[in-house]
Design a protein around this motif. Structure first.
Motif, PDB file in Angstrom:
ATOM      1  N   PRO A  77       4.489  75.029 -23.862  1.00 42.32           N
ATOM      2  CA  PRO A  77       3.986  75.011 -22.484  1.00 42.32           C
ATOM      3  C   PRO A  77       4.524  73.807 -21.721  1.00 42.32           C
ATOM      4  O   PRO A  77       5.020  72.838 -22.308  1.00 42.32           O
ATOM      5  CB  PRO A  77       2.463  74.892 -22.665  1.00 42.32           C
ATOM      6  N   ALA A  78       4.391  73.877 -20.418  1.00 41.84           N
ATOM      7  CA  ALA A  78       4.644  72.683 -19.601  1.00 41.84           C
ATOM      8  C   ALA A  78       3.592  71.624 -19.928  1.00 41.84           C
ATOM      9  O   ALA A  78       2.538  71.923 -20.502  1.00 41.84           O
ATOM     10  CB  ALA A  78       4.591  73.042 -18.121  1.00 41.84           C
ATOM     11  N   LEU A  79       3.887  70.388 -19.595  1.00 44.19           N
ATOM     12  CA  LEU A  79       2.953  69.303 -19.883  1.00 44.19           C
ATOM     13  C   LEU A  79       1.678  69.447 -19.041  1.00 44.19           C
ATOM     14  O   LEU A  79       1.737  69.896 -17.892  1.00 44.19           O
ATOM     15  CB  LEU A  79       3.616  67.961 -19.577  1.00 44.19           C
ATOM     16  N   PRO A  80       0.525  69.075 -19.603  1.00 41.11           N
ATOM     17  CA  PRO A  80      -0.718  69.149 -18.820  1.00 41.11           C
ATOM     18  C   PRO A  80      -0.657  68.221 -17.617  1.00 41.11           C
ATOM     19  O   PRO A  80      -0.061  67.150 -17.663  1.00 41.11           O
ATOM     20  CB  PRO A  80      -1.793  68.715 -19.826  1.00 41.11           C
ATOM     21  N   GLU A  81      -1.287  68.645 -16.530  1.00 42.49           N
ATOM     22  CA  GLU A  81      -1.216  67.891 -15.277  1.00 42.49           C
ATOM     23  C   GLU A  81      -2.504  67.146 -14.950  1.00 42.49           C
ATOM     24  O   GLU A  81      -2.525  66.359 -13.994  1.00 42.49           O
ATOM     25  CB  GLU A  81      -0.872  68.845 -14.129  1.00 42.49           C
ATOM     26  N   SER A  82      -3.561  67.372 -15.726  1.00 41.64           N
ATOM     27  CA  SER A  82      -4.830  66.697 -15.464  1.00 41.64           C
ATOM     28  C   SER A  82      -5.651  66.677 -16.744  1.00 41.64           C
ATOM     29  O   SER A  82      -5.357  67.423 -17.691  1.00 41.64           O
ATOM     30  CB  SER A  82      -5.597  67.421 -14.360  1.00 41.64           C
ATOM     31  N   PRO A  83      -6.691  65.864 -16.823  1.00 40.79           N
ATOM     32  CA  PRO A  83      -7.534  65.824 -18.019  1.00 40.79           C
ATOM     33  C   PRO A  83      -8.187  67.169 -18.346  1.00 40.79           C
ATOM     34  O   PRO A  83      -8.511  67.435 -19.509  1.00 40.79           O
ATOM     35  CB  PRO A  83      -8.589  64.763 -17.671  1.00 40.79           C
ATOM     36  N   ASN A  84      -8.378  68.014 -17.330  1.00 36.27           N
ATOM     37  CA  ASN A  84      -9.007  69.317 -17.550  1.00 36.27           C
ATOM     38  C   ASN A  84      -8.007  70.418 -17.881  1.00 36.27           C
ATOM     39  O   ASN A  84      -8.402  71.553 -18.140  1.00 36.27           O
ATOM     40  CB  ASN A  84      -9.815  69.721 -16.313  1.00 36.27           C
ATOM     41  N   ASP A  85      -6.726  70.096 -17.845  1.00 35.52           N
ATOM     42  CA  ASP A  85      -5.673  71.061 -18.160  1.00 35.52           C
ATOM     43  C   ASP A  85      -5.727  71.381 -19.648  1.00 35.52           C
ATOM     44  O   ASP A  85      -5.704  70.481 -20.488  1.00 35.52           O
ATOM     45  CB  ASP A  85      -4.307  70.461 -17.795  1.00 35.52           C
ATOM     46  N   LYS A  86      -5.809  72.674 -19.987  1.00 37.76           N
ATOM     47  CA  LYS A  86      -5.990  73.089 -21.381  1.00 37.76           C
ATOM     48  C   LYS A  86      -4.688  73.116 -22.178  1.00 37.76           C
ATOM     49  O   LYS A  86      -4.702  73.345 -23.393  1.00 37.76           O
ATOM     50  CB  LYS A  86      -6.625  74.483 -21.424  1.00 37.76           C
ATOM     51  N   ARG A  87      -3.569  72.873 -21.523  1.00 38.99           N
ATOM     52  CA  ARG A  87      -2.301  72.874 -22.259  1.00 38.99           C
ATOM     53  C   ARG A  87      -2.230  71.650 -23.173  1.00 38.99           C
ATOM     54  O   ARG A  87      -2.745  70.584 -22.843  1.00 38.99           O
ATOM     55  CB  ARG A  87      -1.128  72.898 -21.280  1.00 38.99           C
ATOM     56  N   PRO A  88      -1.596  71.799 -24.350  1.00 43.59           N
ATOM     57  CA  PRO A  88      -1.570  70.685 -25.301  1.00 43.59           C
ATOM     58  C   PRO A  88      -0.746  69.510 -24.798  1.00 43.59           C
ATOM     59  O   PRO A  88       0.261  69.687 -24.100  1.00 43.59           O
ATOM     60  CB  PRO A  88      -0.946  71.301 -26.556  1.00 43.59           C
ATOM     61  N   ALA A  89      -1.177  68.306 -25.168  1.00 46.46           N
ATOM     62  CA  ALA A  89      -0.438  67.093 -24.822  1.00 46.46           C
ATOM     63  C   ALA A  89       0.892  67.060 -25.558  1.00 46.46           C
ATOM     64  O   ALA A  89       1.079  67.729 -26.585  1.00 46.46           O
ATOM     65  CB  ALA A  89      -1.269  65.865 -25.189  1.00 46.46           C
ATOM     66  N   PHE A  90       1.812  66.269 -25.011  1.00 43.55           N
ATOM     67  CA  PHE A  90       3.144  66.181 -25.631  1.00 43.55           C
ATOM     68  C   PHE A  90       3.055  65.764 -27.094  1.00 43.55           C
ATOM     69  O   PHE A  90       3.800  66.275 -27.933  1.00 43.55           O
ATOM     70  CB  PHE A  90       4.023  65.201 -24.859  1.00 43.55           C
ATOM     71  N   ALA A  91       2.166  64.863 -27.430  1.00 43.98           N
ATOM     72  CA  ALA A  91       2.045  64.400 -28.821  1.00 43.98           C
ATOM     73  C   ALA A  91       1.688  65.538 -29.755  1.00 43.98           C
ATOM     74  O   ALA A  91       2.153  65.583 -30.908  1.00 43.98           O
ATOM     75  CB  ALA A  91       0.997  63.291 -28.918  1.00 43.98           C
TER      76      ALA A  91
END
Length: 203
Positions: free
Chosen positions: A171-185
Motif C-alpha cells: 500500500p501507499a504510506l499512511p497519511e495520518s495516525p488513523n490511516d489503517k495502512r501499515p507503516a513503512f517499518a
C-alpha cells in the motif's frame, strides 16, 4: 548460480509515477540491503529501482534479467488503492492504454504479447510468501489481480523469462495516525521475511 557458488535473487522496486509521487518500494530498495545484507551463506541479493516507464520494461528490466541471470526474482510495487500487502498469483496479457507512465507515455498495445496466453501464473510459492509476511505482523492477502499497468507487465515478462518470479504490491504510506495502512517499518519487515523465505527455498 554465480561463479562464487551463491544463488542470486533479483529484488526490484519502482520509482514514483503519476498518482504515486512517493513510492515506498523505491525506499525499500534503499533500506533492505541494510536489513538483509547483500549476501547470506548461500544467496546473494541484488537490489534495483526500476523506471516506471513502458520503455524501461525492455530497456532496463529485461536487460537486468539477461545481465544478472538471477535464480529468482521478487518484484515490489505500490498500489495506492489497497490497504494490505498483496502477493500476486498471476499476470494477465493486457495493458491499459489510458494511464500514462512517468514519461507521459501509454502502453504501446492492449496486449503485452500478441497471440500469447491470456494469463501466466507466478512461479514462486505465493502461499508460503504470504505466510512469511503474515508472520511478520503485516496485513497480507493473496491476489489474482496485478492490474493492467507496469506492475502486471513486469510480472508477465519475468514469468515468461523462465526465472521463478513473483510480484508483491504494497500500500501507499499512511497519511495520518488513523490511516489503517501499515507503516513503512511493517512493510519493510514483511519484505525481509519474504526474501528470507525465498532464500531458504533456493538454498
Amino acid at each position: 548460480m554465480t561463479a562464487e557458488g551463491w544463488k542470486t535473487v533479483l529484488v526490484t522496486g519502482f520509482r514514483p509515477f503519476p498518482g504515486a509521487p512517493v513510492n515506498p518500494t523505491e525506499h525499500l530498495m534503499q533500506s533492505l540491503p541494510g536489513r538483509l545484507g547483500e549476501v547470506t551463506s548461500t544467496v546473494r541479493f541484488v537490489f534495483h529501482v526500476l523506471p516506471t516507464t513502458w520503455a524501461g520494461r525492455h530497456e532496463v528490466t529485461g536487460k537486468l534479467r539477461r545481465d544478472i541471470r538471477p535464480d529468482a526474482i521478487v518484484h515490489f510495487g505500490v498500489d495506492g488503492t489497497r490497504s494490505t500487502l498483496n502477493i500476486e498469483t498471476r499476470a494477465v496479457n493486457r495493458a491499459e492504454q489510458v494511464r500514462p507512465d512517468a514519461a507521459g507515455e501509454t502502453a504501446p498495445a492492449a496486449q503485452l504479447a500478441s497471440g500469447a496466453e491470456e494469463t501466466r501464473m507466478s512461479t514462486l510459492p505465493a502461499g508460503a510468501l504470504c505466510e512469511a509476511a503474515r508472520a511478520a505482523g503485516a496485513p497480507v492477502e493473496l491476489s489474482a489481480d496485478a492490474g493492467t499497468y507496469l506492475c502486471n507487465a513486469t510480472l508477465w515478462d519475468s514469468i515468461g523469462s523462465g526465472i521463478p518470479s513473483i510480484f508483491i504490491h504494497v500500500p501507499a504510506l499512511p497519511e495520518s495516525p488513523n490511516d489503517k495502512r501499515p507503516a513503512f517499518a511493517v512493510v519493510e519487515t514483511a519484505a525481509v521475511r519474504i526474501l528470507e523465505e525465498v532464500a531458504r527455498r533456493l538454498g
